[in-house]
Write a protein that holds these residues in place. Structure first.
Motif, PDB file in Angstrom:
ATOM      1  N   SER A 135       0.822  -1.216   0.000  1.00 19.02           N
ATOM      2  CA  SER A 135       0.000   0.000   0.000  1.00 19.02           C
ATOM      3  C   SER A 135       0.851   1.259   0.000  1.00 19.02           C
ATOM      4  O   SER A 135       0.506   2.258  -0.636  1.00 19.02           O
ATOM      5  CB  SER A 135      -0.947  -0.004   1.203  1.00 19.02           C
ATOM      6  N   GLU A 136       1.974   1.248   0.695  1.00 17.28           N
ATOM      7  CA  GLU A 136       2.824   2.437   0.737  1.00 17.28           C
ATOM      8  C   GLU A 136       3.515   2.679  -0.597  1.00 17.28           C
ATOM      9  O   GLU A 136       3.875   3.819  -0.919  1.00 17.28           O
ATOM     10  CB  GLU A 136       3.840   2.310   1.872  1.00 17.28           C
ATOM     11  N   TYR A 139      -0.250   3.279  -3.303  1.00 14.47           N
ATOM     12  CA  TYR A 139      -1.507   3.928  -2.943  1.00 14.47           C
ATOM     13  C   TYR A 139      -1.869   5.034  -3.926  1.00 14.47           C
ATOM     14  O   TYR A 139      -1.013   5.603  -4.610  1.00 14.47           O
ATOM     15  CB  TYR A 139      -1.452   4.455  -1.514  1.00 14.47           C
ATOM     16  N   GLU A 184      -2.684   8.558  -4.500  1.00 15.39           N
ATOM     17  CA  GLU A 184      -2.409   9.788  -3.743  1.00 15.39           C
ATOM     18  C   GLU A 184      -3.614  10.716  -3.698  1.00 15.39           C
ATOM     19  O   GLU A 184      -3.922  11.293  -2.649  1.00 15.39           O
ATOM     20  CB  GLU A 184      -1.211  10.512  -4.337  1.00 15.39           C
ATOM     21  N   TYR A 230      -6.093   9.209  -1.363  1.00 11.22           N
ATOM     22  CA  TYR A 230      -5.539   9.312  -0.007  1.00 11.22           C
ATOM     23  C   TYR A 230      -5.754  10.721   0.553  1.00 11.22           C
ATOM     24  O   TYR A 230      -6.159  10.893   1.712  1.00 11.22           O
ATOM     25  CB  TYR A 230      -4.052   8.967  -0.034  1.00 11.22           C
ATOM     26  N   CYS A 242      -7.817  11.909   3.840  1.00  9.68           N
ATOM     27  CA  CYS A 242      -7.223  12.766   4.874  1.00  9.68           C
ATOM     28  C   CYS A 242      -8.119  13.965   5.175  1.00  9.68           C
ATOM     29  O   CYS A 242      -8.260  14.380   6.338  1.00  9.68           O
ATOM     30  CB  CYS A 242      -5.835  13.243   4.442  1.00  9.68           C
ATOM     31  N   ASN A 292      -2.434   7.273   9.228  1.00 10.92           N
ATOM     32  CA  ASN A 292      -2.024   7.451   7.832  1.00 10.92           C
ATOM     33  C   ASN A 292      -1.916   6.105   7.131  1.00 10.92           C
ATOM     34  O   ASN A 292      -2.281   5.959   5.961  1.00 10.92           O
ATOM     35  CB  ASN A 292      -0.675   8.176   7.759  1.00 10.92           C
ATOM     36  N   ARG A 293      -1.396   5.127   7.856  1.00  7.60           N
ATOM     37  CA  ARG A 293      -1.198   3.799   7.278  1.00  7.60           C
ATOM     38  C   ARG A 293      -2.532   3.179   6.868  1.00  7.60           C
ATOM     39  O   ARG A 293      -2.643   2.571   5.804  1.00  7.60           O
ATOM     40  CB  ARG A 293      -0.448   2.922   8.284  1.00  7.60           C
ATOM     41  N   ARG A 324      -3.858   4.864   3.738  1.00  8.88           N
ATOM     42  CA  ARG A 324      -3.159   4.386   2.546  1.00  8.88           C
ATOM     43  C   ARG A 324      -3.681   3.019   2.118  1.00  8.88           C
ATOM     44  O   ARG A 324      -3.816   2.735   0.923  1.00  8.88           O
ATOM     45  CB  ARG A 324      -1.649   4.340   2.796  1.00  8.88           C
ATOM     46  N   SER A 361      -6.998   3.574   0.359  1.00  7.14           N
ATOM     47  CA  SER A 361      -6.838   4.173  -0.966  1.00  7.14           C
ATOM     48  C   SER A 361      -6.219   3.198  -1.956  1.00  7.14           C
ATOM     49  O   SER A 361      -6.369   3.360  -3.167  1.00  7.14           O
ATOM     50  CB  SER A 361      -5.977   5.439  -0.882  1.00  7.14           C
ATOM     51  N   THR A 362      -5.535   2.188  -1.460  1.00  3.58           N
ATOM     52  CA  THR A 362      -4.910   1.191  -2.336  1.00  3.58           C
ATOM     53  C   THR A 362      -5.875   0.072  -2.714  1.00  3.58           C
ATOM     54  O   THR A 362      -6.028  -0.271  -3.886  1.00  3.58           O
ATOM     55  CB  THR A 362      -3.672   0.575  -1.653  1.00  3.58           C
TER      56      THR A 362
END
Length: 333
Positions: A101-102, A105, A107, A110, A114, A134-135, A138, A141-142
């Motif tokens: 995911s990092e 993802y 953006e 994401y 947020c 945040n994790r 992500r 969003s992934t």
């Protein structure tokens, strides 16, 4: 100097890009170094640490080695890290989801998540990470979960979080396209092992950097207490805020260190009667939360104003004493 540890590393399976990390000791002085062969064959050597503290050297070793492993070096002999979470068999499937995911993802999505989190945090007067980390955003969003069951398959989403925020999150994900579905077993096949290993070492690098910073802050504070320094001096030397320094003092006390010298200096200008009122409020209300104590001693309007930070700081310092005395009574009993 006697070499007490050494391991060789290489950047590929052919043994190219050779390097070594070593630890030596002589007359009570520890040395930690790194040797690396350049492209022209010339050996470049750097000294990572020289001093009398084994603990500080160990923190620097872990961080420096994680940096090199993140650059692609791999040990010829395994076992250079002995992390507790690895010994406990920390869930690799979960880590792989985080890694994927990092690296992949969405953006734009994401950032939309947020923005939703900021509004929820403001409305509920909570820190944003209490709503979702945040994790987790992500991950959403992934993988774009479209049902409650799918949302619950993401690490960091339990029944309570799903019940509280699941409906809103699913409203945001509804109708969005995704390249793969649930369950997420396919991540294992798509994630390259070398990519995953590099990501893992980058996580270690961040963790050990934080550990090293905490260790150095702790040592600076301990020296400051011994030398009779005030928070203002330590603030200038460390670059930390007064609140961060006081929070570190609280942790030092939990670890068994005595910070009373510094506490006494900082509370010297606080009237005894005011200190006694604070102490009585802790006895009556407990020491878990500071705001009720603040309002009991200074009134409802004390939640704002120029003296707010100073009052909170003094409450924290007195709480250290309060907890220390409570611990002494428990041990005596």
């Amino acid at each position: 100097m006697q070499t007490v540890f050494m391991n060789r590393l290489a950047k590929n399976e052919k043994g190219e890009g050779l390097a070594e990390v070593w630890i030596g000791e002589g007359e009570g002085i520890w040395k930690l170094g790194w040797k690396e062969a350049g492209k022209d064959g010339e050996v470049q050597e750097s000294l990572w640490y020289e001093g009398g503290s084994w603990n500080e050297m160990l923190h620097i070793y872990r961080h420096g080695l994680a940096v090199k492993l993140g650059e692609g070096f791999r040990p010829l002999i395994d076992g250079m890290f002995h992390d507790e979470e690895e010994q406990k068999g920390k869930s690799q499937p979960v880590q792989r989801l985080y890694c994927y995911s990092e690296l992949n993802y969405n953006e734009e999505f994401y950032n939309e998540l947020c923005a939703w989190r900021r509004k929820k945090a403001a409305a509920e007067r909570k820190a944003p990470y209490f709503i979702a980390t945040n994790r987790l955003l992500r991950l959403i969003s992934t993988f774009v979960p479209l049902t409650l069951d799918e949302l619950l398959q993401l690490p960091g989403v339990g029944d309570s979080k799903a019940a509280e925020y699941g409906a809103e999150l699913l409203e945001i994900t509804a109708g969005r396209e995704r390249s793969q579905g649930f369950p997420l077993d396919w991540v294992q096949d798509l994630l390259d092992e070398q990519t995953y290993a590099t990501w893992i070492y980058k996580q270690k690098e961040q963790k050990y950097r934080q550990d090293l910073d905490k260790y150095r802050t702790k040592q600076l504070l301990l020296r400051g207490v011994q030398e009779g320094k005030r928070l203002e001096q330590l603030e200038q030397e460390s670059g930390l805020t007064r609140r961060e320094l006081v929070e570190t003092l609280e942790q030092l006390e939990k670890d068994g260190y005595d910070a009373e010298t510094l506490i006494a200096v900082e509370l010297h200008e606080m009237p005894e009667t005011e200190q006694e009122e604070v102490w009585s409020a802790f006895e009556e209300l407990g020491d878990a939360l500071l705001k009720p104590v603040l309002q009991r001693v200074y009134g409802q309007e004390a939640a704002s104003g120029p003296l707010l930070e100073q009052r909170y700081e003094r409450l924290r310092l007195i709480r250290i004493r309060f907890r220390r005395e409570a611990e002494s009574r428990r041990n005596a009993g």
